[in-house]
Design an enzyme around this catalytic site. Structure first.
Site, short mmCIF file in Angstrom:
data_model
loop_
_atom_site.label_atom_id
_atom_site.label_comp_id
_atom_site.label_asym_id
_atom_site.label_seq_id
_atom_site.Cartn_x
_atom_site.Cartn_y
_atom_site.Cartn_z
N ASP A 16 7.86 8.23 7.62
CA ASP A 16 6.45 8.52 7.36
C ASP A 16 6.39 9.73 6.43
OD1 ASP A 16 3.85 9.42 7.43
OD2 ASP A 16 3.66 9.27 9.60
N ILE A 17 5.87 9.54 5.24
CA ILE A 17 5.92 10.62 4.24
C ILE A 17 5.07 11.83 4.67
CG2 ILE A 17 3.98 9.91 2.74
CD1 ILE A 17 5.93 10.48 0.35
N VAL A 39 -1.04 4.82 2.59
CA VAL A 39 -0.44 6.15 2.59
C VAL A 39 -1.49 7.22 2.25
CG1 VAL A 39 0.40 6.13 0.20
CG2 VAL A 39 1.66 7.39 1.93
N ASP A 40 -2.45 6.87 1.41
CA ASP A 40 -3.53 7.78 1.03
C ASP A 40 -4.30 8.22 2.28
OD1 ASP A 40 -5.26 9.16 -0.61
OD2 ASP A 40 -6.25 7.39 -1.44
N THR A 128 2.66 -0.76 -3.97
CA THR A 128 3.19 -1.96 -3.28
C THR A 128 2.48 -2.27 -1.97
OG1 THR A 128 4.92 -0.69 -2.15
CG2 THR A 128 5.47 -1.62 -4.30
P1 ADP Z 1 -1.21 1.30 -3.13
O1 ADP Z 1 -2.72 1.24 -3.08
O2 ADP Z 1 -0.69 2.16 -4.27
O3 ADP Z 1 -0.58 -0.04 -3.06
P2 ADP Z 1 -0.70 1.78 -0.28
O4 ADP Z 1 -0.88 3.05 0.46
O5 ADP Z 1 -1.57 0.63 0.09
O6 ADP Z 1 -0.81 2.17 -1.84
O7 ADP Z 1 0.80 1.31 -0.14
C1 ADP Z 1 1.87 1.94 -0.78
C2 ADP Z 1 3.06 1.96 0.13
O8 ADP Z 1 2.93 3.04 1.05
C3 ADP Z 1 3.25 0.70 0.98
O9 ADP Z 1 4.59 0.28 0.85
C4 ADP Z 1 2.99 1.19 2.40
O10 ADP Z 1 3.80 0.50 3.33
C5 ADP Z 1 3.42 2.64 2.30
N1 ADP Z 1 2.93 3.55 3.34
C6 ADP Z 1 1.81 3.46 4.10
N2 ADP Z 1 1.73 4.52 4.93
C7 ADP Z 1 2.82 5.32 4.67
C8 ADP Z 1 3.32 6.55 5.20
N3 ADP Z 1 2.68 7.22 6.16
N4 ADP Z 1 4.49 7.04 4.68
C9 ADP Z 1 5.14 6.40 3.69
N5 ADP Z 1 4.71 5.24 3.16
C10 ADP Z 1 3.58 4.70 3.65
#
Ligand code: ADP
Length: 183
Positions: A16-17, A39-40, A128
């Site tokens: 988890d980033i 992730v946002d 992605t």
């Molecule tokens: P985008 O709109 O650019 O596609 P998303 O947030 O929907 O962005 O997805 C981008 C990636 O981030 C996906 O692979 C998702 O699984 C991943 N992701 C979601 N939550 C987290 C997190 N807490 N830490 C790391 N990666 C995450």
């Protein structure tokens, strides 16, 4: 899995980033810098309202962040001191423009980090999730961009380390394969 490009180690990890103890983490934001899902949403939840407040300032100043570019805020309550918000392309079937925008999102984030003297940062897999970019294709573009940057624009160890944090095991495996193809 680790590789070294130029003088900088790149490590792929699953996790988890928002929990990363790096100096900065990169956010896969949208152009309006309004927060969202994926992730946002996780970054804004974990970092608290300070991040959205600074995003609003940037929005008022320059109208947001176009795809392929990057802006920076503090990290609020995150362990990371800064968040670099970049905007990837929305998948539209595989035109080269999308590939270029994705590459540019990584390069813009790295250039901004370098300009601000940040030495340790972590990336998620941009575009992605909700934006629908195929992970295998995105992984190749992302890792190639980081490799190119570290070997040509930061060859003297300007960064201590870059982490790449994949949320799912499947994505982690896909990125591992792409990195093996690159080293
Ligand atoms: P985008 O709109 O650019 O596609 P998303 O947030 O929907 O962005 O997805 C981008 C990636 O981030 C996906 O692979 C998702 O699984 C991943 N992701 C979601 N939550 C987290 C997190 N807490 N830490 C790391 N990666 C995450």
């Amino acid at each position: 899995m680790k590789a070294v490009f130029g003088k900088t180690p790149l490590e792929l990890m699953q996790g988890d980033i928002t929990q990363q103890e790096t100096e900065a983490i990169v956010n896969a934001a949208n152009s309006g810098l309004l927060g969202g899902g994926g992730v946002d949403g996780a970054i804004h939840r974990a970092g608290g309202p300070e991040i959205a407040r600074e995003c609003a300032e940037i929005r008022h100043r320059q109208g947001g962040c176009p795809p392929g570019q990057a802006v920076m805020t503090t990290g609020g309550k995150l362990k990371a001191r800064y968040v670099i918000h970049t905007v990837g392309p929305i998948w539209n079937g595989g035109d080269e423009g999308g590939d270029e925008i994705l590459r540019s999102a990584y390069l813009s984030s790295l250039r901004l980090a370098k300009a601000r003297g940040i030495r340790f940062l972590a990336f998620p897999s941009i575009s992605t999730g909700a934006y629908g970019f195929p992970v295998e294709r995105a992984a190749k573009i992302a890792l190639q961009a980081i490799k190119d940057f570290l070997t040509t624009e930061a060859p003297r160890g300007e960064f201590d380390k870059i982490n790449f944090v994949l949320f799912s095991e499947r994505d982690f495996e896909t990125y591992k394969k792409a990195l093996q193809g690159l080293v």
